[in-house]
Design an enzyme around this catalytic site. Sequence first.
Site, PDB file in Angstrom:
ATOM      1  N   GLY A 143       0.802  -1.220   0.000  1.00 46.83           N
ATOM      2  CA  GLY A 143       0.000   0.000   0.000  1.00 46.83           C
ATOM      3  C   GLY A 143       0.834   1.269   0.000  1.00 46.83           C
ATOM      4  O   GLY A 143       0.294   2.362  -0.017  1.00 46.83           O
ATOM      5  N   CYS A 144       2.139   1.120   0.036  1.00 50.21           N
ATOM      6  CA  CYS A 144       3.022   2.295  -0.028  1.00 50.21           C
ATOM      7  C   CYS A 144       3.551   2.428  -1.450  1.00 50.21           C
ATOM      8  O   CYS A 144       3.930   1.438  -2.068  1.00 50.21           O
ATOM      9  CB  CYS A 144       4.205   2.139   0.925  1.00 50.21           C
ATOM     10  SG  CYS A 144       3.781   2.356   2.643  1.00 50.21           S
ATOM     11  N   GLN A 145       3.594   3.656  -1.928  1.00 49.28           N
ATOM     12  CA  GLN A 145       4.120   3.908  -3.264  1.00 49.28           C
ATOM     13  C   GLN A 145       5.620   3.622  -3.286  1.00 49.28           C
ATOM     14  O   GLN A 145       6.134   3.007  -4.205  1.00 49.28           O
ATOM     15  CB  GLN A 145       3.849   5.360  -3.647  1.00 49.28           C
ATOM     16  CG  GLN A 145       4.317   5.708  -5.042  1.00 49.28           C
ATOM     17  CD  GLN A 145       4.074   7.167  -5.372  1.00 49.28           C
ATOM     18  OE1 GLN A 145       3.785   7.983  -4.505  1.00 49.28           O
ATOM     19  NE2 GLN A 145       4.200   7.506  -6.630  1.00 49.28           N
TER      20      GLN A 145
END
Length: 138
Positions: A50-52
């Site tokens: 969920g982290c870029q």
Amino acid sequence: MTIEAIQNQIIEEFSLFEDWMQRYEYMIELGKSLPLIAEQYKTDDYLIKGCQSQVWLHADYQEGKVFFTADSDAIITKGIVALLVRVYSGHTPEEILAAKTDFIDQIGLKEHLSPTRANGLVSMLEQMRRYALLQAKK
């Protein structure tokens, strides 16, 4: 020091800065002081979904408390995870699970992050809570 006391300390520190450029610089500095994750934990198993950018988070459980180490390949993200590690590391799973996250809004962090970074922040918090929950159930 309690989680709430650490959060209040962070709110105070952020209030010293006049604008968001100064706050970003401060977060970059915080990222530089982050207790780094051991290389063996820089794998997909410890990558926060969920982290870029890439963020690795490891939790160690010692004497009833959870200790976090982390790293990121992006300097602002590293500062964000450093803030969270500072707040939650060294506390019991129960304290982590009971902690409020109001301080994030009070320092204005969410509103000054891009949507993808804001999602990453939520993912980091969720992963820390998951680690705490796993330990609380043991």
